[in-house]
Each structure stands twice: as C-alpha cells, then as structure tokens.
Design an enzyme around this catalytic site. Sequence first.
Site, PDB file in Angstrom:
ATOM      1  N   GLU A  60      31.684  17.149   2.311  1.00 27.46           N
ATOM      2  CA  GLU A  60      33.024  17.517   2.786  1.00 27.46           C
ATOM      3  C   GLU A  60      33.076  17.297   4.292  1.00 27.46           C
ATOM      4  O   GLU A  60      32.174  16.724   4.895  1.00 27.46           O
ATOM      5  CB  GLU A  60      33.328  18.974   2.425  1.00 27.46           C
ATOM      6  CG  GLU A  60      32.288  19.960   2.929  1.00 27.46           C
ATOM      7  CD  GLU A  60      32.502  21.376   2.407  1.00 27.46           C
ATOM      8  OE1 GLU A  60      33.636  21.707   2.025  1.00 27.46           O
ATOM      9  OE2 GLU A  60      31.527  22.156   2.404  1.00 27.46           O
ATOM     10  N   ASP A  83      34.627  25.457  11.646  1.00 26.96           N
ATOM     11  CA  ASP A  83      35.141  24.103  11.401  1.00 26.96           C
ATOM     12  C   ASP A  83      35.711  23.474  12.664  1.00 26.96           C
ATOM     13  O   ASP A  83      36.841  22.961  12.661  1.00 26.96           O
ATOM     14  CB  ASP A  83      36.207  24.122  10.306  1.00 26.96           C
ATOM     15  CG  ASP A  83      35.790  24.888   9.068  1.00 26.96           C
ATOM     16  OD1 ASP A  83      34.586  24.856   8.741  1.00 26.96           O
ATOM     17  OD2 ASP A  83      36.644  25.523   8.433  1.00 26.96           O
TER      18      ASP A  83
END
EC number: 3.2.1.37
Length: 526
Positions: free
Chosen positions: A184, A13
């Site tokens: 997302e 991420d």
Amino acid sequence: MIQNPILKGFNPDPSICRVGDDYYIATSTFEWFPGVQIHHSKDLKNWKVIAHPLNRISQLDMKGVPDSCGVWAPCLSHKNGIFYLVYTNVKSFDGVWKDTPNYVVTTNDILGDWSEPVYLTSAGFDGSFFHDNDGKTWYINMLVDHRKGKFFGGIELQEYDTLEKKLIGEIFYLTSGTNLGFTEGPHLYKRNDYYYLILAEGGTEYGHAETVMRSENISGPYEAHPENPILTARNSPEYELQKAGHASFVETQNSDWYVTFLVSRPLTVQGRCILGRETAIEEIIWKNDWPYLNSGSNLPRLEIPSPNLKEVVFSEIPERENFDSDQLPIDFQTLRIPQSEEWISLTERSGFLRLKGKESLTSTHTQALVARRLQHFKAEITTSVRFEPLKFQHLAGLVLYYNTGHYHYLHITKSGNQKIISIVSCCNYTIIEQKEIIIVTDIEEVFLRATINHDKLQFRFSKDGNHFEKIGEKLDMSILSDDYVRDESERYRPAFTGCLVGLCCQDLATNAVHADFDWFEYKILD
C-alpha cells in the site's frame, strides 16, 4: 540535531512536499474533523500545524463512518503554482467490501480555501499524484481486491488530466509488491533516468517496512531494490522507534534527499503505543541509483544531523487555552462533524467554550466533543467547567478518547437530587463505572484533571482550583492505543489513530442542556 519523531502524537502517513524554501507535510486525520493536518517547516526540524484543508461537509462528509475510517493517507503535491491534495474518505471497513472513494482538491494558497472535491475512483485507497517532467500528472493507488480475501491487490497507475479534471486513458498495473506483502502507500518519484516507486509493506503494525522499486518507464516493468526493505524496525523489537514505514521523499533546495515516515513508540517491547503513529525523518543517500538511509542500516535513528538550512523556530502552543477567541485553536478537532452553533459556541458566553449536549460517546453521528492530540507520555490536562445537569442523562467533563469503544471519562452528572463527579470507562465496548463519586451540588465551578504517566491515568478534582484530590482508582492508559484495540477486541477492528484529550457534553434525553468550559490546560510533565 533533529530529534525523532518530528511530529509527535497521532500524525501518521506523512506526505512531504517542498515549494521553494518551504516544506509541508500532510498527515491522516481519519474520523477527526476538519480533515488532514498540514504542517509547515523551513528547516525540516521545527514544524507547526498551519491548516486543515478539508473544512466543509461538501469536501468531507464523515457522519456515520466507522472508527479509524474517514481520511486515509493524503498526498500533498505542487505543480505550476497549484497545490494538489489527494485523499480517501473511507466509508466502510468490515467484511470483504471496502468503500473507498478518492478525491482531489486544489488551491493556489495553502492557507486559503481549497476547492470542491473532484472524484477520482473507488478502486482502492492511498491515492497519490506524480507530476512528471513532460507536464503529465499521474495518479497511483493501492487496489482493493475483495476476491478470496485478498484485499491488497497491488498498485495501479492512470493519467490525470488537470484541465478536464478527470482520470483518462489506460490503467497500468505496476506491481503486486515484494514478498513482504500488504502492499500500500505508493508514491512515485523521478531521479536521473529512473522512476522510483516506494511502497509501504508488511502491514502497518510491527512488521511495517518501506520498499523501493524502479523502472526506466513509468508504466514498468519495475525491479526491486537489491536490499529491500530500505526502512524498517521489524527486526529490532526492542528499539524505541517501531512500525517504521509509509514514507515519502523530498529533495531540498541543496539537492539533498530526505524521507519522512510514520513510527510508533511503544510503552514496552512491541507493546502499546498510547501516542499513536507519529512522523519521523531520515537522510537519504544514493548508491548505484538506489536510495539508502544514510545511517548505514535500514533502522531509523532517534536523531539525525540537521540539514544545511537556516533554522526557523516557531512559538510553542500555550499551555492554557482561555477560549477568548471566536475560533477554536488549530490543534483542536471535532469528531466526524464540523463546528456548528447547533452544538458548540465560543460567543454565547464570552470567554467560555459552550458545548450543547448531543449523543453518547458511542455515537458515530453527532457528538459534542472537541479534543487535541496526546503528544507526551507524561502530561497533566485540566479544565474548569460550569454545568448544571437536570437528570442522569446529562453529562459533561474531561475525556481521554481513542474511539467509540475505548475511553476514560471524568464527568459531572446527576444522581437523584445531587450533582456529582463520576468516572466511567469504556473498554472493548463494555462500560465500567467506578464506585467513588464526589458530591458537588452547591459548587458552580468544578475543576477536573487527568494526570498521565505512561500506562497510568489518575483523575483528580478540585472545588477551588487550587487543591486537587484524587478520585477513583488508577486507570490503564494503554487501552487507548491501536495495539490494544486491535489485539484485545473480539474481532479485528481498524485502529489507526491515537489518544486525544478533550471536552464533551451529552444530553441523552433532549439534546438541549449545555456545559460551559472556562479554560483548558495541557501541561507537559516530561
């Protein structure tokens, strides 16, 4: 050339941020403390971990959080001399309800202390700040929708008042994403006349991808990129870099654009990834005001040309850590809880790491465990331990750990009147003990070693530190992967981290007995 991945081992991420000539990447740490890894580079090629900003319980209380919860998808940004770090501290995962409080902390010095957290919202996760040219700061996040099992509810936008330190005004619903679904990881950018919304879609597994939408107004409507997804390996199952997605953009001081994103390297075709999710980088070019990979496809490359930046190389982490400092090296982390004299000390015995036995490896509360990331397919990890167990409930040694239900543990314990070396593994929360044991009753210092070769693990021991002998059968390293935990468990479990290697001590009777580790060595065999 820049070799991908640029951040090896469990570093997913990535959120990249440039301040002047300095580049920073923040990555997720989940249940590992302190929270968030910040990496620094001058050239986008060479990187070094420089900080863990969430280092106090007041910023990050994770005691009891489930596996692979805790810190999800941090976003690092900078405005007017202030660094902003947005993060989620996920408290629950099972069932339709997801408890996902989001916070922001700030600092003027990325190497200094960060502020106490400001609560934002619990409506979703993957929160992100965007600082617009007009001085406004906006908060973007993925919305969790528990109704009818939707979960992925789309992307929301709201203004953040940097003076009042709170969200204000109308909440705008931007998009439900593209037909890839599982929308997302939103980030917003502005270039020329457009706002660009980039999204992680397709799930964070082998269907993972990055898509782009744009609008002339920040609140929308947003149109989809004509060739979405702009980044993915979903159609190339045999490729070395898989699961590409969850990206962030950066513009260099030379007006070139790059994208950082997570990838995984499976042992076999779409198999198991023992190194977890890593960080890679690619060049971005612009055509008709849309971003594309400079490779000519949406498949990330194994290497890309280095940018026109002066190369700055950092020193390598030493193979052996001798525990001569009163601080743990920055590449070590603990499980859920901060370091405390209650369970760890680097000063009580000079030149040793002392671990005071606490709860079992199944505990989500108080474990005496320190570990670093496994970053190579072939590695040798060795330690020297001095431990005098008094009963079978006392254990200490070398652990290879994925989560509370998946680990391999070479340890010293007590059997009857004998001090022994033994091996226990945990797979799908089932304990498996190997039959072979080694008696070391009269040996004060014992040496433990783990030799990793892709999907194989062989434990070894030594009584003198020179001659190592095998103990036990070869073990399956691949159970220490997100893929195994997700695919082989009886029910779906969050599995987003990677294998860490480290030291631990348990006292399941009185939480009092301690083990002393003289040194820890991580040797690359590739």
